[in-house]
Motif scaffolding. Structure first.
Motif, short mmCIF file in Angstrom:
data_model
loop_
_atom_site.label_atom_id
_atom_site.label_comp_id
_atom_site.label_asym_id
_atom_site.label_seq_id
_atom_site.Cartn_x
_atom_site.Cartn_y
_atom_site.Cartn_z
N TYR A 87 -4.82 2.15 -4.42
CA TYR A 87 -5.40 3.47 -4.16
C TYR A 87 -4.92 4.02 -2.82
O TYR A 87 -4.72 5.23 -2.69
CB TYR A 87 -6.93 3.42 -4.21
CG TYR A 87 -7.53 4.81 -4.26
CD1 TYR A 87 -7.18 5.69 -5.29
CD2 TYR A 87 -8.41 5.26 -3.28
CE1 TYR A 87 -7.70 6.97 -5.34
CE2 TYR A 87 -8.94 6.55 -3.33
CZ TYR A 87 -8.58 7.39 -4.37
OH TYR A 87 -9.09 8.68 -4.40
N ASP A 88 -4.72 3.15 -1.83
CA ASP A 88 -4.10 3.61 -0.59
C ASP A 88 -2.73 4.22 -0.87
O ASP A 88 -2.36 5.26 -0.29
CB ASP A 88 -3.93 2.43 0.39
CG ASP A 88 -5.24 1.96 0.99
OD1 ASP A 88 -6.26 2.67 0.86
OD2 ASP A 88 -5.24 0.86 1.59
N ALA A 89 -1.97 3.58 -1.76
CA ALA A 89 -0.64 4.09 -2.10
C ALA A 89 -0.73 5.42 -2.82
O ALA A 89 0.08 6.34 -2.57
CB ALA A 89 0.10 3.06 -2.97
N VAL A 90 -1.70 5.56 -3.72
CA VAL A 90 -1.91 6.82 -4.43
C VAL A 90 -2.23 7.94 -3.43
O VAL A 90 -1.68 9.05 -3.53
CB VAL A 90 -3.04 6.68 -5.46
CG1 VAL A 90 -3.48 8.04 -5.99
CG2 VAL A 90 -2.60 5.79 -6.62
N CYS A 91 -3.11 7.65 -2.48
CA CYS A 91 -3.49 8.68 -1.50
C CYS A 91 -2.31 9.07 -0.61
O CYS A 91 -2.11 10.26 -0.32
CB CYS A 91 -4.66 8.17 -0.64
SG CYS A 91 -6.22 8.07 -1.55
N GLU A 92 -1.53 8.09 -0.19
CA GLU A 92 -0.36 8.39 0.64
C GLU A 92 0.65 9.23 -0.13
O GLU A 92 1.24 10.17 0.39
CB GLU A 92 0.27 7.08 1.13
CG GLU A 92 1.33 7.24 2.22
CD GLU A 92 2.70 7.59 1.69
OE1 GLU A 92 3.49 8.21 2.44
OE2 GLU A 92 3.00 7.26 0.51
N GLU A 121 10.31 6.74 -7.90
CA GLU A 121 10.88 6.19 -6.67
C GLU A 121 12.03 5.23 -6.97
O GLU A 121 13.02 5.19 -6.23
CB GLU A 121 9.78 5.47 -5.88
CG GLU A 121 10.07 5.28 -4.42
CD GLU A 121 10.13 6.59 -3.64
OE1 GLU A 121 10.81 6.61 -2.58
OE2 GLU A 121 9.52 7.60 -4.06
N ILE A 122 11.94 4.48 -8.07
CA ILE A 122 13.05 3.61 -8.46
C ILE A 122 14.28 4.45 -8.76
O ILE A 122 15.40 4.13 -8.33
CB ILE A 122 12.67 2.77 -9.69
CG1 ILE A 122 11.59 1.75 -9.35
CG2 ILE A 122 13.90 2.05 -10.25
CD1 ILE A 122 11.01 1.04 -10.56
N SER A 139 0.81 -1.22 0.00
CA SER A 139 0.00 0.00 0.00
C SER A 139 0.85 1.27 0.00
O SER A 139 0.35 2.34 0.34
CB SER A 139 -0.94 0.00 1.21
OG SER A 139 -0.22 -0.11 2.41
N THR A 140 2.12 1.14 -0.39
CA THR A 140 2.97 2.33 -0.53
C THR A 140 3.72 2.26 -1.85
O THR A 140 4.09 1.17 -2.32
CB THR A 140 4.00 2.46 0.61
OG1 THR A 140 4.95 1.39 0.53
CG2 THR A 140 3.32 2.46 1.98
N ILE A 141 3.97 3.43 -2.42
CA ILE A 141 4.74 3.50 -3.67
C ILE A 141 6.17 3.06 -3.42
O ILE A 141 6.78 2.41 -4.27
CB ILE A 141 4.70 4.94 -4.23
CG1 ILE A 141 3.26 5.37 -4.54
CG2 ILE A 141 5.58 5.05 -5.48
CD1 ILE A 141 2.54 4.53 -5.58
N HIS A 151 10.56 -1.00 -4.58
CA HIS A 151 11.48 -2.08 -4.20
C HIS A 151 11.08 -3.39 -4.88
O HIS A 151 11.95 -4.16 -5.32
CB HIS A 151 11.48 -2.25 -2.68
CG HIS A 151 12.29 -1.21 -1.96
ND1 HIS A 151 13.67 -1.21 -1.97
CD2 HIS A 151 11.91 -0.14 -1.23
CE1 HIS A 151 14.12 -0.18 -1.27
NE2 HIS A 151 13.07 0.48 -0.81
N ASP A 152 9.79 -3.64 -4.99
CA ASP A 152 9.31 -4.85 -5.66
C ASP A 152 9.67 -4.82 -7.15
O ASP A 152 10.04 -5.86 -7.72
CB ASP A 152 7.79 -4.98 -5.50
CG ASP A 152 7.38 -5.24 -4.06
OD1 ASP A 152 8.23 -5.71 -3.27
OD2 ASP A 152 6.21 -4.97 -3.73
#
Length: 287
Positions: A204-209, A116-117, A81-83, A88-89
């Motif tokens: 979507y949680d990741a987008v909001c964060e 982020e990469i 749930s995070t970018i 990392h994935d």
């Protein structure tokens, strides 16, 4: 990884590779070239949601690889749930390619992951292409507009809602959208697994964060030193084009193109032109 690649994306087989993080990644590849171009997909999209017309054009002179990140489509694991964790994935998948560097094309949420990469593991990124992008912490990015998330955030995708967000209301854009849908849904065998509701919620949680207003976070992208090509449609309701201009002003070596009469799916509507622009950018000499 495979040693031979298919001639076109619509008929390319799906493959799987086991990474050091314990995840089996689903991917598809076409074309040949020394530096692979890795594609990072949009919100709730899997291997099937890339327009074959665009991918084939990009692969005319290079090796192009699309993959499902963790928990998406046929890739194993649970979608984070995070970018930052998605990045990392993605790096774990890129490491399976066993190449010194890659070029990355990130679309929508994929563009967040791409940034982020480049910040987390800059040595593996040669050049960066950001489509429908926004920097972390930009004001107004804390979740999408109600009508947008109402259209693309339903448990089951709806073609009419897709057209309303990815294309404009003009006859030309809508026609391009219908043709894109035909190509995207044209594959009938070896089809990727659908994206689950749990994955969509985590994304979507990741987008909001990512979009929590944070003036200090905005300046993180100034550390990206690679050449960057930023693009969007002039009428994107999901990630407004002014965020592309904001990014271009924050990243030292960035260039920007805004495509006319186009929304979130500008890169599919203007596939030939966009692929040519991306190719020119990736092939240009560094000054």
């Amino acid at each position: 990884m495979t040693t031979a690649t298919a001639l076109d994306y619509a008929t390319a087989p799906n493959w799987s590779v086991h990474a050091d993080n314990g995840i089996d990644y689903a991917y598809r590849e076409i074309g040949t070239g020394a530096v692979p171009l890795v594609l990072l997909q949009h919100f709730r999209g899997n291997l099937e949601n890339w327009d074959p017309r665009l991918v084939d054009a990009l692969a005319a002179g290079r090796h192009v690889i699309a993959f499902d990140n963790v928990g998406v489509g046929a890739t194993t694991g649970t979608t984070p749930s995070t970018i930052a964790q998605m990045a990392h994935d993605a790096i774990a998948f890129i490491e399976t390619l066993d190449v010194p560097q890659v070029d990355i094309l990130g679309f929508s949420i994929g563009s967040f992951v791409a940034q982020e990469i480049a910040l987390t593991r800059p040595a593996i990124v040669r050049r960066l292409v950001l489509a429908s992008a926004a920097p972390r912490g930009a004001a107004g990015m804390h979740g999408w507009a109600r009508e947008v998330i109402g259209a693309v955030g339903k448990p089951q995708p709806d073609p009419a809602d897709y057209l309303g967000v990815f294309f404009t209301s003009s006859p030309a854009s809508l026609q391009a959208g219908m043709e894109t849908l035909g190509r995207i849904h044209g594959r009938t065998t070896d089809v990727d697994a659908p994206t689950t509701w749990a994955t969509q919620q985590s994304q979507y949680d990741a987008v909001c964060e990512w979009g929590i207003p944070d003036h200090n976070a905005l300046h993180r992208v100034s550390a990206i030193r690679q050449p960057v090509f930023i693009a969007n449609g002039d009428r994107d309701p999901m990630i407004l084009p002014h965020y592309s201009h904001l990014l271009a002003g924050l990243i030292p070596h960035a260039q920007i193109t805004i495509y006319p009469d186009a929304a979130h799916g500008f890169l599919f509507q203007h596939a030939a032109e966009y692929a040519a622009d991306v190719t020119a950018f990736l092939d240009a000499e560094v000054h």
